[in-house]
Structure formats: structure tokens, C-alpha cells
Write an enzyme that holds these catalytic residues in place. Structure first.
Site: not given
Ligand code: GLU
Length: 452
Positions: A142
Site C-alpha cells: 500500500k
Molecule cells: N485500492 C483497492 C483496494 O484497496 C484496489 C487495490 C489494487 O487493485 O491493487 O483493494
């Protein structure tokens, strides 16, 4: 643990010199801005204790549990940005890779004033679990920048994005860690990141981010995929509980990338959305909100507040509206014990990441309110990202029917698996999902062994 001045001389150095974290299980030792210590709810401590609990449920040894909890790599970067005024402002950004035993790191990037290292670490661990729950070949990561993007001009936002992308470029890539949109980031931000990395590498690198526009390697179906996955989970839990879709009244916190498409998807299935909140306030429409007129109103007013025929409700009273299903689809840590105690709905489905505090979850469990947890309910987004990345790596784009069919299949199978294990393990769906995720991560970690 805090090593070095953020962003100092870290660019393009060998990996061994990047910040690395070796916390003890449950320790709050990820690089931490002071203010995160003031928060009553610490998302990192919460997630690490959930993983620890899952490890004990599975009978894993303490060493394995510690290994799974500990983020593999945490990078904190300074992001200097030349503002339109000519002045330079400093921002702080992070990219944390929690686990890569099952595949490259995967997870979004958020721009928000409340972003801090603990939050990003917690969300990176959530991503490891989420990718394992839906069984796609990714680990978890993240990123984020602590900034209020609404206060920036488009040019300032582009400069901030490109500088942040440059700073994290050494640790991201199609086979290392693949960012995606999250709160306040979109296809344009992904395009700038993709372009910055492609310029640095000297060749087109579409697989470095997902959630891109179609013209540069995006895929049909990515937009709205999270909402579709949430809808599939809602239908599935209603079916298991023997409830009819067209008798359900729903409240949704958030009218953004996930909340807005949900109003249409749920209405199409005969459910009535009777309450919605956004940052400006909340509305109540007992007869049900029309998704078309709401979208028109929002396009003009920039908020759901003032929707014709609605009553205004204080934002913190949204979940006290008479309803059957509650959907938090905005920020984390909002379903506290207090909110859980007064929640009217008898089922909650988590479209947001980490919306429920530990105490909130205990209250919901004691009230026998089933919760479809974030790591399952909102996984449609990352499944769509996986399909986009696979297409980029192959250089072969799928037809939209194939995309849709595979997304639905993955979500249905994942829900079925968690539901079956939930009944076997006799713990909440959240505890089950985390246990399934941890079990799969542990299996990969074990079989790979320990280097050196
Ligand atoms: N931000 C989205 C999540 O928290 C998608 C993450 C992604 O596709 O890598 O799942």
C-alpha cells in the site's frame, strides 16, 4: 523504529540500504508520525492482532506468525512540490510492502491528509490477506501521500504524483509491486505514475500500475469492479440468510468510486437505497433513492445533500436510519462501538478498507449482525487489477464478457469458500477470511523456506 531522514539519499541505492522493518509481533514499530500515536484506534495494532489471532486459530508456530505480521519493506519518502505560487512545499509519502511470498506486492495509493505510516502498514497487510482470500498470485502493499489533494491545482497534483512516483520507482514494477487507485487517486494519477516510471525505465511499462485508462493498457470493467464485487457478496449473504433482495433497505456511507455505482447496482436488483452520506452530510429518503436523479443532482451540487425529496440527517446518524443492510464505503475506523450499538441494519458489508474498529466488531458480533469483511467484500477491485495486469503482461486484451465472467466467478467462489470455512471454524466471517488468507500466506512462506 525510524531509520534516517525521510527521503534522504535513498534514490537508486541498492535494496539492502532501503528501510527495513523487523518488528516483534504486535509491536507498533513501523515508521510512525507522532500524530498517529494520538489516535485512539491504531489500524496497525488492530490488523496485526487479527493476524496473530488467526495464526493461533490455525495452530501456526510463533516464528511463522511473526514472519507473516512483519512488513517486508517500508519506504518513507519526502515529496517536495513546486506550488503554482513558486514556493516549494514538502509532503510525506510511503510505500509499504507487507508480504510478497505469494507474488509481487499489490495495493492502492491514497492521497489524504490523514495518511500515516501505521495506516499504510495496516492497509498493506489487509492487501496481503485480501489477495490470498481471492487466491490471486499477489502479495500485499500500500502507498500514500499525506496531502489534501482538493487544495492542489491540477498542475500541482501532477507534480506531486510524478515526484512521489519517482521516489518509489526503485521498489515498484510489474514483477515487484503494482500500485492502483485508492482514496482520491484515479485513472489520471495512474497514468502519470505509469508515464513517470516508463520514462525512467526507457520503455513503456503498462504493467507497473493498474486502474489505467483503456488507451494505455487499462481494461474494461476495472471501473466499478469493487462495487460489482460488493453487490455479489450482498446477494450471496442474503441468499444464505434466506432473505429476498427486493425487501432490503440499504444505507451507504460514501458516494465516491465505490458508493456511487453501488446505488445503481443495488437498485437494479430491487433493493431500496434509503440513506447515503458523503463528506458534506447525509440524506434520508424512506421511499428509496433514484440512482439517475441522484447522479444528476450530484453532478450539479457536488454533494448528495439537497437531493430533492430527502431529509437531512447528521452524518453520524446515518447508520441509525431504519434499514436492513449497512455499507460503509468511505474511510477506515468509522464503525466504532458506539456506531455499532445503534446500527439499525441486521447485516453489514464492508466496501471500505478497515471501516470497523476492534470494539465495533465485538459489538456487532454480540448483536449477531453478520459482517462480510472488507478483505472479501471489496476484493472485486484487486481481482480486476489482476486481470488488467495479466493482459498488460501478455499484450493481449480480453473481451469485456470474459472479464465480467471471470470477475463474477472469482467473487462467487471466494464467497462460497469463506462461507463454508466460516461454518466449519465457527468464528466470524472476518476471522474466517483472515484465517484463510493467513493459511495461504503461511503455506507459501513455508514451502519457499527462509533465505539464506
Ligand atoms: N485500492 C483497492 C483496494 O484497496 C484496489 C487495490 C489494487 O487493485 O491493487 O483493494
Amino acid at each position: 523504529m525510524y531509520i534516517g531522514r525521510p527521503g534522504s539519499a535513498l534514490l537508486w541505492l541498492e535494496e539492502a540500504t532501503w528501510l527495513s522493518l523487523k518488528p516483534k509481533a504486535g509491536d507498533n514499530v513501523v515508521t510512525r508520525p507522532e500524530e498517529s500515536l494520538d489516535h485512539e484506534f491504531n489500524p496497525w495494532l488492530h490488523v496485526s492482532s487479527l493476524i496473530e489471532k488467526a495464526g493461533h486459530l490455525l495452530g501456526l508456530n510463533e516464528g511463522m506468525i511473526k514472519r507473516i505480521i512483519t512488513p517486508e519493506r517500508s519506504l518513507e519518502v519526502a515529496v517536495p512540490v513546486r506550488m503554482d505560487s513558486g514556493d516549494v512545499e514538502m509532503f510525506t509519502g510511503w510505500r509499504i510492502q507487507h508480504d510478497t511470498s505469494r507474488g509481487p506486492g499489490k495495493g492502492g495509493i491514497r492521497f489524504h491528509p490523514s495518511v500515516n505510516a501505521d495506516e499504510i502498514a495496516a492497509l498493506s497487510a489487509d492487501m496481503s490477506i485480501k489477495c490470498a482470500v481471492v487466491n490471486i498470485p499477489y502479495g500485499g502493499a500500500k502507498g500514500g501521500v499525506r496531502v489534501d489533494p482538493t487544495a492542489l491545482s491540477r498542475q500541482e497534483l501532477e507534480r506531486l504524483t510524478r515526484r512521489y512516483a519517482f521516489s518509489i520507482a526503485p521498489v515498484i514494477g510489474p514483477d515487484r509491486d503494482i500500485p492502483a487507485p485508492d482514496i482520491n487517486t484515479d485513472t489520471q494519477v495512474m497514468s502519470w505514475i505509469m508515464d513517470t516510471v516508463s520514462m525512467l525505465r526507457g520503455h513503456n511499462t503498462p504493467g507497473v500500475v493498474t486502474g489505467k485508462p483503456l488507451s494505455i493498457g487499462g481494461t474494461t470493467g476495472h471501473a466499478g469492479a469493487t462495487s460489482l464485487g460488493v453487490t455479489i457478496c450482498i446477494s450471496a449473504i442474503l441468499q444464505r440468510l434466506g432473505r429476498l433482495e427486493n425487501e432490503q433497505h440499504v444505507v451507504i456511507q460514501g458516494y465516491g468510486k465505490v458508493g456511487a455505482p453501488l446505488v445503481k447496482l443495488l437498485s437494479d436488483r430491487g433493493m431500496k437505497v434509503v440513506g447515503i452520506a458523503d463528506v458534506r452530510g447525509a440524506i434520508h429518503v424512506p421511499a428509496g433513492i433514484n440512482h439517475i436523479t441522484l447522479a444528476e443532482h450530484y453532478a450539479e451540487a457536488g454533494t448528495v445533500v439537497g437531493y430533492p425529496g430527502s431529509d437531512n440527517v447528521p452524518s453520524d446518524m446515518l447508520f441509525t436510519i431504519k434499514s436492513d443492510i449497512a455499507i460503509p464505503a468511505a474511510l477506515g475506523g468509522v464503525i466504532t462501538a458506539e456506531i455499532a450499538e445503534t446500527m439499525e441494519a441486521s447485516v453489514m458489508v464492508e466496501a471500505a478498507n478497515g471501516p470497523t474498529t476492534g470494539e465495533g466488531a465485538e459489538v456487532l458480533a454480540s448483536r449477531n449482525i453478520p459482517v462480510v469483511p472488507d478483505v472479501l467484500a471489496n476484493a472485486g477491485g484487486v481481482v480486476a487489477s489482476y486481470f488488467e495486469w495479466a493482459q498488460d503482461l501478455q499484450g493481449f486484451m480480453w473481451e469485456s464478457e470474459l472479464f465480467q465472467q471471470r470477475l463474477e466467478k472469482t467473487m462467487h467462489e471466494s464467497f462460497d469458500h469463506i462461507w463454508t470455512r466460516h461454518n466449519q471454524l465457527d468464528v466470524t466471517m472476518r476471522e474466517t477470511a483472515i484465517a484463510v488468507g493467513v493459511e495461504r500466506i503461511a503455506e507459501a512462506t513455508e514451502i519457499r523456506g527462509l533465505f539464506p
